[in-house]
Design a protein around this motif. Structure first.
Motif, PDB file in Angstrom:
ATOM      1  N   LEU A  77     -59.631 -10.303 -18.119  1.00 43.71           N
ATOM      2  CA  LEU A  77     -58.235 -10.582 -17.820  1.00 43.71           C
ATOM      3  C   LEU A  77     -58.022 -12.064 -17.557  1.00 43.71           C
ATOM      4  O   LEU A  77     -58.920 -12.766 -17.084  1.00 43.71           O
ATOM      5  CB  LEU A  77     -57.786  -9.772 -16.602  1.00 43.71           C
ATOM      6  N   VAL A  78     -56.826 -12.528 -17.865  1.00 40.22           N
ATOM      7  CA  VAL A  78     -56.488 -13.938 -17.682  1.00 40.22           C
ATOM      8  C   VAL A  78     -55.279 -14.058 -16.766  1.00 40.22           C
ATOM      9  O   VAL A  78     -54.577 -13.074 -16.504  1.00 40.22           O
ATOM     10  CB  VAL A  78     -56.202 -14.623 -19.035  1.00 40.22           C
ATOM     11  N   ALA A  79     -55.064 -15.265 -16.267  1.00 42.10           N
ATOM     12  CA  ALA A  79     -53.966 -15.511 -15.324  1.00 42.10           C
ATOM     13  C   ALA A  79     -52.656 -14.929 -15.840  1.00 42.10           C
ATOM     14  O   ALA A  79     -52.279 -15.128 -16.993  1.00 42.10           O
ATOM     15  CB  ALA A  79     -53.820 -17.003 -15.074  1.00 42.10           C
ATOM     16  N   GLY A  80     -51.970 -14.205 -14.971  1.00 44.45           N
ATOM     17  CA  GLY A  80     -50.687 -13.617 -15.318  1.00 44.45           C
ATOM     18  C   GLY A  80     -50.758 -12.178 -15.776  1.00 44.45           C
ATOM     19  O   GLY A  80     -49.726 -11.501 -15.839  1.00 44.45           O
ATOM     20  N   ASP A  81     -51.961 -11.673 -16.126  1.00 45.83           N
ATOM     21  CA  ASP A  81     -52.089 -10.266 -16.506  1.00 45.83           C
ATOM     22  C   ASP A  81     -51.749  -9.386 -15.313  1.00 45.83           C
ATOM     23  O   ASP A  81     -52.034  -9.718 -14.159  1.00 45.83           O
ATOM     24  CB  ASP A  81     -53.505  -9.957 -16.986  1.00 45.83           C
ATOM     25  N   ALA A 101     -54.821 -11.911  -6.181  1.00 48.83           N
ATOM     26  CA  ALA A 101     -54.326 -13.242  -5.847  1.00 48.83           C
ATOM     27  C   ALA A 101     -55.398 -14.298  -6.117  1.00 48.83           C
ATOM     28  O   ALA A 101     -55.103 -15.362  -6.676  1.00 48.83           O
ATOM     29  CB  ALA A 101     -53.884 -13.291  -4.389  1.00 48.83           C
ATOM     30  N   LYS A 102     -56.648 -14.008  -5.732  1.00 45.77           N
ATOM     31  CA  LYS A 102     -57.739 -14.949  -6.000  1.00 45.77           C
ATOM     32  C   LYS A 102     -57.838 -15.270  -7.487  1.00 45.77           C
ATOM     33  O   LYS A 102     -58.062 -16.424  -7.879  1.00 45.77           O
ATOM     34  CB  LYS A 102     -59.070 -14.359  -5.520  1.00 45.77           C
ATOM     35  N   ALA A 103     -57.694 -14.248  -8.323  1.00 51.48           N
ATOM     36  CA  ALA A 103     -57.906 -14.400  -9.760  1.00 51.48           C
ATOM     37  C   ALA A 103     -56.643 -14.790 -10.515  1.00 51.48           C
ATOM     38  O   ALA A 103     -56.658 -14.815 -11.758  1.00 51.48           O
ATOM     39  CB  ALA A 103     -58.469 -13.107 -10.330  1.00 51.48           C
ATOM     40  N   ALA A 104     -55.548 -15.089  -9.817  1.00 52.56           N
ATOM     41  CA  ALA A 104     -54.271 -15.467 -10.447  1.00 52.56           C
ATOM     42  C   ALA A 104     -53.713 -14.342 -11.298  1.00 52.56           C
ATOM     43  O   ALA A 104     -52.970 -14.585 -12.255  1.00 52.56           O
ATOM     44  CB  ALA A 104     -54.419 -16.751 -11.269  1.00 52.56           C
ATOM     45  N   LEU A 105     -54.067 -13.109 -10.975  1.00 53.67           N
ATOM     46  CA  LEU A 105     -53.511 -11.940 -11.642  1.00 53.67           C
ATOM     47  C   LEU A 105     -52.313 -11.443 -10.849  1.00 53.67           C
ATOM     48  O   LEU A 105     -52.082 -11.847  -9.706  1.00 53.67           O
ATOM     49  CB  LEU A 105     -54.576 -10.854 -11.763  1.00 53.67           C
ATOM     50  N   ASP A 176     -70.526 -11.367  -5.480  1.00 57.39           N
ATOM     51  CA  ASP A 176     -69.667 -11.325  -4.299  1.00 57.39           C
ATOM     52  C   ASP A 176     -69.118 -12.689  -3.906  1.00 57.39           C
ATOM     53  O   ASP A 176     -68.669 -12.884  -2.780  1.00 57.39           O
ATOM     54  CB  ASP A 176     -70.411 -10.697  -3.126  1.00 57.39           C
ATOM     55  N   ARG A 177     -69.158 -13.648  -4.822  1.00 52.68           N
ATOM     56  CA  ARG A 177     -68.560 -14.962  -4.582  1.00 52.68           C
ATOM     57  C   ARG A 177     -67.582 -15.283  -5.705  1.00 52.68           C
ATOM     58  O   ARG A 177     -67.912 -15.142  -6.885  1.00 52.68           O
ATOM     59  CB  ARG A 177     -69.629 -16.046  -4.494  1.00 52.68           C
ATOM     60  N   PHE A 178     -66.381 -15.704  -5.303  1.00 55.42           N
ATOM     61  CA  PHE A 178     -65.357 -16.056  -6.283  1.00 55.42           C
ATOM     62  C   PHE A 178     -64.455 -17.100  -5.651  1.00 55.42           C
ATOM     63  O   PHE A 178     -63.885 -16.874  -4.586  1.00 55.42           O
ATOM     64  CB  PHE A 178     -64.540 -14.820  -6.678  1.00 55.42           C
ATOM     65  N   THR A 179     -64.352 -18.243  -6.291  1.00 49.40           N
ATOM     66  CA  THR A 179     -63.473 -19.303  -5.800  1.00 49.40           C
ATOM     67  C   THR A 179     -62.045 -19.024  -6.228  1.00 49.40           C
ATOM     68  O   THR A 179     -61.770 -18.877  -7.424  1.00 49.40           O
ATOM     69  CB  THR A 179     -63.911 -20.671  -6.337  1.00 49.40           C
ATOM     70  N   PRO A 180     -61.103 -18.881  -5.278  1.00 46.29           N
ATOM     71  CA  PRO A 180     -59.716 -18.611  -5.666  1.00 46.29           C
ATOM     72  C   PRO A 180     -59.192 -19.631  -6.659  1.00 46.29           C
ATOM     73  O   PRO A 180     -59.466 -20.835  -6.551  1.00 46.29           O
ATOM     74  CB  PRO A 180     -58.964 -18.684  -4.338  1.00 46.29           C
ATOM     75  N   CYS A 181     -58.456 -19.153  -7.632  1.00 42.45           N
ATOM     76  CA  CYS A 181     -57.894 -20.020  -8.661  1.00 42.45           C
ATOM     77  C   CYS A 181     -56.883 -20.985  -8.056  1.00 42.45           C
ATOM     78  O   CYS A 181     -56.216 -20.689  -7.053  1.00 42.45           O
ATOM     79  CB  CYS A 181     -57.208 -19.179  -9.742  1.00 42.45           C
ATOM     80  N   ASP A 182     -56.791 -22.134  -8.675  1.00 40.55           N
ATOM     81  CA  ASP A 182     -55.814 -23.145  -8.262  1.00 40.55           C
ATOM     82  C   ASP A 182     -54.467 -22.780  -8.878  1.00 40.55           C
ATOM     83  O   ASP A 182     -54.218 -23.047 -10.051  1.00 40.55           O
ATOM     84  CB  ASP A 182     -56.272 -24.522  -8.725  1.00 40.55           C
ATOM     85  N   THR A 183     -53.620 -22.130  -8.095  1.00 45.49           N
ATOM     86  CA  THR A 183     -52.337 -21.657  -8.607  1.00 45.49           C
ATOM     87  C   THR A 183     -51.195 -22.487  -8.037  1.00 45.49           C
ATOM     88  O   THR A 183     -51.293 -23.046  -6.944  1.00 45.49           O
ATOM     89  CB  THR A 183     -52.102 -20.179  -8.234  1.00 45.49           C
ATOM     90  N   ALA A 184     -50.114 -22.519  -8.777  1.00 41.39           N
ATOM     91  CA  ALA A 184     -48.892 -23.154  -8.284  1.00 41.39           C
ATOM     92  C   ALA A 184     -48.180 -22.188  -7.345  1.00 41.39           C
ATOM     93  O   ALA A 184     -48.317 -20.964  -7.468  1.00 41.39           O
ATOM     94  CB  ALA A 184     -47.990 -23.525  -9.446  1.00 41.39           C
ATOM     95  N   ALA A 185     -47.420 -22.728  -6.426  1.00 39.26           N
ATOM     96  CA  ALA A 185     -46.654 -21.893  -5.511  1.00 39.26           C
ATOM     97  C   ALA A 185     -45.684 -20.998  -6.261  1.00 39.26           C
ATOM     98  O   ALA A 185     -45.332 -19.905  -5.794  1.00 39.26           O
ATOM     99  CB  ALA A 185     -45.903 -22.758  -4.503  1.00 39.26           C
ATOM    100  N   GLU A 186     -45.259 -21.426  -7.450  1.00 44.23           N
ATOM    101  CA  GLU A 186     -44.310 -20.659  -8.249  1.00 44.23           C
ATOM    102  C   GLU A 186     -44.980 -19.660  -9.181  1.00 44.23           C
ATOM    103  O   GLU A 186     -44.293 -18.887  -9.859  1.00 44.23           O
ATOM    104  CB  GLU A 186     -43.423 -21.606  -9.074  1.00 44.23           C
ATOM    105  N   ASP A 187     -46.307 -19.639  -9.251  1.00 46.34           N
ATOM    106  CA  ASP A 187     -46.997 -18.687 -10.125  1.00 46.34           C
ATOM    107  C   ASP A 187     -46.826 -17.273  -9.588  1.00 46.34           C
ATOM    108  O   ASP A 187     -46.883 -17.044  -8.372  1.00 46.34           O
ATOM    109  CB  ASP A 187     -48.480 -19.029 -10.236  1.00 46.34           C
ATOM    110  N   PRO A 188     -46.667 -16.289 -10.474  1.00 47.46           N
ATOM    111  CA  PRO A 188     -46.429 -14.917 -10.016  1.00 47.46           C
ATOM    112  C   PRO A 188     -47.641 -14.324  -9.315  1.00 47.46           C
ATOM    113  O   PRO A 188     -48.780 -14.525  -9.732  1.00 47.46           O
ATOM    114  CB  PRO A 188     -46.106 -14.167 -11.310  1.00 47.46           C
ATOM    115  N   ALA A 189     -47.385 -13.580  -8.234  1.00 42.83           N
ATOM    116  CA  ALA A 189     -48.450 -12.904  -7.493  1.00 42.83           C
ATOM    117  C   ALA A 189     -48.247 -11.395  -7.455  1.00 42.83           C
ATOM    118  O   ALA A 189     -49.217 -10.641  -7.497  1.00 42.83           O
ATOM    119  CB  ALA A 189     -48.536 -13.450  -6.071  1.00 42.83           C
ATOM    120  N   THR A 190     -47.009 -10.966  -7.361  1.00 42.46           N
ATOM    121  CA  THR A 190     -46.713  -9.541  -7.211  1.00 42.46           C
ATOM    122  C   THR A 190     -45.492  -9.179  -8.044  1.00 42.46           C
ATOM    123  O   THR A 190     -44.550  -9.971  -8.159  1.00 42.46           O
ATOM    124  CB  THR A 190     -46.426  -9.195  -5.735  1.00 42.46           C
TER     125      THR A 190
END
Length: 548
Positions: A77-81, A101-105, A176-190
């Motif tokens: 999956l990619v950001a926004g899916d 949220a970590k994965a920008a999904l 068990d380690r994943f660095t949260p993606c660098d997302t914009a405040a306007e990127d969709p989360a929910t």
């Protein structure tokens, strides 16, 4: 950063708080980073009963990283899916939201009460690629799976089933380690679909800024929040914005443990026992839950709570008075909707409460009562409640519906579709949905006031009021009433109810039609579906009470 770690500044009173408050919204924001800094051994989600044990913040971090790795590296999956979550109140629900949220999904919360048509519509309209659910959810989705072309994989928390893969086994193979993606405040989360009381449900897109944007609306009615020993609980489904963004995510943001609601139908006695046994200090209790609790315990005190908030529908003074007597604390109302939530609230801790009002605009939000042209109305004038944009808690639009997004606004104002009045001090009185206001012989009657009066009658457990067509008055007030167990539909009871309201409100506001029903039609979020009650009246199903 935006309100890190709290949003509202320390203040001695409401005036000082408003004077000192200011938004600082960063351009880059991923809200999951905040939930990964708390003490690893501190409880995050407390489960009183099976199916899962209490989860710490350390486990929340590691498990959400495993799930993020599974979805990104295993599923591709990619950001926004979009990823759907069809679970009740359990630790995995929190894990899923943090992982996405970590994965920008984009998380798509789904109610456990949804039937196949509701599930099919939302899964298809959103184009969800993955579904995280349990055995029951997997079985309900199986018959419609062939119609969901975008849905690639279904994971079950209860182990592999026909058509569903074992989530725990799949996560065990991920790191068990994943660095949260660098997302914009306007990127969709929910992506949360509106309840659909009128028209087809629409998906409201909530970006990352909406979670910290909620914090003032949570801290204000529970002031001061967080406080030492706080522990949060709500019976509201975590798929509803009220359960997810009013309780679960803001509490975890602040490092406050959230107690999961036991599975099954809400039971008021179980609720009282849970509050005492789990040492719950803060609660969000929707009006329906409060009315059921009041019916079960009209006067027996149940101390232990520090703060109670309620929203979804207006409460009325009868429930507020009961809350002070039985719960031992004031019930602070708050108001908003999926598209722009927690923008109005009362706060007894700050001296912000007034009979008949749901509260004032929460610091940081600009709220008005407007006319159809978008102009603010004079104090005391009935109009539509509206919120000025831009606002950190406001949605970015409806999923794939630009025209309906545009129609949600008039000028700078987001139209809520709710009617009310605002007094000279900024206190807002909620009247109802704009299409719920009853126009009888030139009088405009909000259902909330009549329903509140009905609840004061000793025989009434719950009530809903709508307009019934009338050849003389245009409309008259019609009441659907659920009786307390000790009462039955006896001759004269309808007249007693009518006389009770007429003596306390006005001759034009009492219900000229009364029907006693076993239950009221509700949305999955516990809101009364008045549209269905109006349909019953049009179909001639309501019984006529004596008319004056």
């Amino acid at each position: 950063m935006l309100g890190w770690p709290a949003m509202l500044p320390d203040a001695d009173n409401d005036r000082d708080l408003r004077r000192r408050f200011a938004w600082t919204v960063p351009q880059r924001l991923n809200w999951a980073t905040r939930l990964c800094v708390h003490a690893a051994d501190a409880p995050a989600v407390v489960v009183p009963v099976a199916p899962e044990r209490t989860m710490t913040f350390g486990a929340l971090d590691s498990r959400s990283s495993r799930l993020a790795n599974l979805l990104v590296h295993g599923e591709g999956l990619v950001a926004g899916d979009r990823v759907a979550i069809l679970l009740g109140q359990r630790p995995t629900t929190a894990v899923a939201h943090v992982a996405l949220a970590k994965a920008a999904l984009v998380a798509l919360p789904l109610f456990r009460l949804f039937g196949p048509d509701a599930l099919s519509y939302r899964l298809a309209d959103s184009g969800a690629r993955v579904l995280i659910t349990d055995r029951d959810g997997a079985e309900r989705v199986a018959p419609i799976r062939a119609d969901l072309r975008a849905l690639r994989t279904v994971y079950s928390v209860d182990g592999g089933t026909d058509g569903a893969e074992d989530l725990a086994a799949a996560m065990a193979r991920a790191g068990d380690r994943f660095t949260p993606c660098d997302t914009a405040a306007e990127d969709p989360a929910t992506l949360i679909y509106t309840s659909g009381t009128t028209g087809a449900p629409k998906g409201a897109v909530l970006p990352h800024r909406v979670l910290p944007g909620h914090l003032p609306g949570v801290e204000y009615p529970h002031w001061p929040f967080p406080s030492a020993g706080d522990r949060f609980w709500t019976p509201a489904d975590w798929a509803w914005i009220g359960g997810l963004y009013d309780v679960l995510l803001p509490a975890l943001w602040h490092g406050v443990a959230v107690v999961a609601q036991p599975p099954g139908k809400f039971d008021p006695e179980t609720a009282f026992a849970l509050i005492a046994r789990e040492r719950i200090r803060n609660a969000f209790l929707p009006p329906t839950a409060l009315k059921l609790m009041r019916a079960a315990r009209p006067d027996a005190p149940a101390p232990g709570l520090r703060s109670v908030g309620s929203g979804g529908e207006a409460l009325g003074e009868e429930i507020r008075a009961w809350g002070r007597q039985v719960l031992g604390v004031p019930i602070n109302e708050f108001y908003g909707q999926t598209e722009c939530n927690l923008v109005v609230a009362s706060s007894a801790g700050l001296g912000v409460e007034r009979p008949g009002a749901i509260g004032r605009a929460v610091p940081g939000h600009s709220v008005a009562v407007i006319d159809d042209a978008g102009d603010p109305l004079p104090p005391g004038t009935l109009g539509e409640i509206a919120v000025r944009r831009p606002d950190p808690v406001m949605f970015t639009g409806y999923w794939n519906r630009p025209e309906e997004t545009a129609a949600k606004f008039v000028g700078a104002w987001l139209r809520t579709g709710d009617s009310g009045t605002m007094d000279a001090d900024g206190y807002i009185a909620f009247a109802g949905r704009t299409d719920d206001v009853i126009n009888s012989a030139g009088y405009r009657i909000g259902p909330t006031e009549v329903e509140d009066c009905l609840l004061r009658h000793p025989a009434v457990a719950m009530a809903a009021v709508v307009g019934a067509p009338d050849p003389t008055r245009g409309e008259v007030v019609a009441a659907f009433v659920v009786l307390r167990p000790a009462y039955a539909d006896e001759p004269g009871l309808a007249g007693s109810v009518q006389d009770f309201v007429r003596a306390r409100l006005a001759a034009h506001a009492y219900p000229r039609v009364v029907r006693f029903v076993p239950e009221l039609p509700m949305t999955a979020t516990g809101k009364i579906v008045r549209r269905l009650l109006r349909e019953r009246l049009r179909e001639g199903e309501a019984s006529d009470a004596p008319k004056a």
